[in-house]
Design an enzyme around this catalytic site. Structure first.
Site, PDB file in Angstrom:
ATOM      1  N   HIS A  99       0.874  -1.175   0.000  1.00 20.11           N
ATOM      2  CA  HIS A  99       0.000   0.000   0.000  1.00 20.11           C
ATOM      3  C   HIS A  99       0.913   1.227   0.000  1.00 20.11           C
ATOM      4  O   HIS A  99       2.006   1.177   0.578  1.00 20.11           O
ATOM      5  CB  HIS A  99      -0.824   0.153   1.283  1.00 20.11           C
ATOM      6  CG  HIS A  99      -1.634  -1.003   1.746  1.00 20.11           C
ATOM      7  ND1 HIS A  99      -1.117  -2.093   2.395  1.00 20.11           N
ATOM      8  CD2 HIS A  99      -2.976  -1.205   1.701  1.00 20.11           C
ATOM      9  CE1 HIS A  99      -2.094  -2.923   2.726  1.00 20.11           C
ATOM     10  NE2 HIS A  99      -3.239  -2.423   2.321  1.00 20.11           N
ATOM     11  N   ASP A 102       2.489   2.010   3.328  1.00 21.14           N
ATOM     12  CA  ASP A 102       3.539   1.124   3.860  1.00 21.14           C
ATOM     13  C   ASP A 102       4.921   1.607   3.465  1.00 21.14           C
ATOM     14  O   ASP A 102       5.901   1.287   4.121  1.00 21.14           O
ATOM     15  CB  ASP A 102       3.435  -0.296   3.270  1.00 21.14           C
ATOM     16  CG  ASP A 102       2.052  -0.866   3.318  1.00 21.14           C
ATOM     17  OD1 ASP A 102       1.303  -0.497   4.231  1.00 21.14           O
ATOM     18  OD2 ASP A 102       1.717  -1.682   2.425  1.00 21.14           O
TER      19      ASP A 102
END
Ligand code: XLS
Ligand code: NI
Ligand code: NI
Length: 435
Positions: A99, A102
């Protein structure tokens, strides 16, 4: 090379009798299973979020892991990327997933967040070229930041909908740039905490519109990967709209997206929905929307989405059986959406977790292949439904007979069907010979 893994070399396949803790006993990437390399069947991916961004917190306590990249801005993000790609290479996994949240620190504005994501994408581009590790899927985190607390696409505030759309676009762009093979949408907060404050039909239309725009944009930029929705019934919201595979299929049908979108099925989410994992895989295969899997397991006592590494060969084997029968993965793969327990604080624990998971999946795949090669089980299923091959049964199924015509035949022929055993215990014993 960073020193995070203490000079650990590449993890090797040593066979079932090895007593080396950091070695594969079953995952032998070049071994041929049903005519295909094991690596090409399983298509393993590591989830950036659990392995590198998650801090080991639970509702009663915060961070337990100490990772050198937890503090600091883009420099820390670069360090994290170095260690991540080092681990992908040590384990020899062909793919990773991430993502936006992240991989880059959140910026002070949307534009800054996007520029940071693009800067990390530059780094990923080089690392992909150097290591050969590829992107299985990218996705947007539309659930952690407080702006999304009442949903992203389903938010009552249209500005949040717009912000979510812009975030998805940015993530689709970088996924496309990196040659990602899928783009995933998990609706973490697309649901409600209480129906009392929720206009359900309005929210469903918003979600349908967002997904339609995602599909349009995919075609506009020429993204060849699959768009995948990841079902989950609850957690973090009390009720999530993408409850399970069947619910997602109904949603896709309603908005005319059933030929454009497939599903990414997660083990723990299937369990939360009151299903088995193989039920969800078989449902997706039957409906023609099987895409990819998030492999993990839940704790069966706690009733939470505990995201543990898989360790039950029989469970995994039944899922791979259905995946193989559906023709295997096309763009999808086996993403380890699994995290360490919060006491497993050492870097080596990340290796133990993934090595064990990869071995469990390899054993599951081999067991599934053995069931298919043996053929007894498939022959049983064929035989159970053999009656449907007769011309009269085919005519009923194809719509060539009406209810009254069938009724007339039942009386004319004096039909009196006799029950046959379902042979469940025999089948359980048969499957147990392989798992
Ligand atoms: C959370 C989900 C999430 C998705 C990606 O439960 O599994 O990790 O896979 O957003
Ligand atoms: Ni999950
Ligand atoms: Ni997941």
């Amino acid at each position: 090379m960073s020193d995070f893994f203490n000079g650990q070399g590449k993890i090797a396949y040593e066979g079932p009798d090895s007593d080396t803790p950091l070695a594969f006993r079953h995952y032998n990437r070049d071994e041929i299973v049903l005519g295909k390399r094991m690596e090409d069947h399983l298509r393993f991916a590591i989830a950036y979020w659990h392995s590198f961004a998650w801090e080991g917190g639970d509702p009663f306590g915060g961070r337990t892991f100490e990772r050198p990249w937890f503090e600091g801005g883009m420099e820390a993000a670069q360090h994290k990327a170095d260690v991540a790609f080092e681990m992908f290479s040590l384990l020899g996994v062909p793919y990773f997933c991430f993502h936006d949240a992240d991989v880059r620190p959140e910026g002070e504005s949307f534009s800054q967040s996007k520029r940071r994501l693009e800067a990390i994408t530059d780094i990923f581009e080089q690392k992909i070229a150097q290591t050969g590790v590829k992107l299985l899927w990218g996705t947007a985190n539309l659930f952690s930041n407080r702006r999304f607390m009442a949903g992203a696409a389903t938010n009552p505030d249209p500005d949040v909908f717009a912000y979510a759309a812009a975030t998805i676009k940015a993530n689709m762009d970088v996924t496309h740039r990196l040659g990602g093979e899928n783009y995933v949408l998990w609706g973490g907060r697309e649901g409600y905490e209480t129906l009392l404050n929720t206009h359900m039909s309005q929210e469903l239309d918003q979600m349908g519109r967002m997904l339609s725009m995602v599909v349009d944009y995919k075609h506009k930029i020429g993204f060849k990967g699959a768009i995948l929705v990841e079902p989950k019934p609850q957690e973090p919201t009390k009720h999530q709209y993408d409850f399970d595979v069947a619910t997602v299929y109904g949603f896709l049908k309603r908005y005319g997206l059933e030929d454009e979108v497939k599903v990414n099925i997660e083990v723990g989410h299937a369990i939360l929905a009151g299903h088995t994992f193989e039920h969800e895989v078989a449902t997706a295969a039957a409906l023609g929307i099987f895409g990819s899997i998030d492999m993990n397991r839940n704790d069966y006592q706690s009733g939470w989405d505990t995201d543990q590494f898989p360790n039950s060969v029989p469970e995994v084997a039944l899922a791979y059986y259905h995946i193989l029968k559906a023709g295997g993965f096309a763009t999808g793969g086996t993403n380890f959406d699994a995290k360490l327990r919060r006491q497993s604080i050492d870097p080596i624990d990340l290796l133990h977790g993934h090595i064990g998971a990869m071995d469990v999946c390899a054993r599951g795949l081999k067991a599934a292949a053995a069931i298919i090669e043996d053929g007894t089980y498939d022959a049983y299923i064929d035989d159970r439904y053999a009656g449907w091959k007769t011309p009269e049964a085919q005519a009923m199924l194809n719509g060539e007979r009406s209810l009254d015509e069938i009724a007339a035949r039942v009386e004319r022929e004096g039909l009196d069907p006799q029950p046959r055993s379902g042979r469940q215990e025999y089948l359980e014993n048969l499957i147990n010979r392989f798992v």
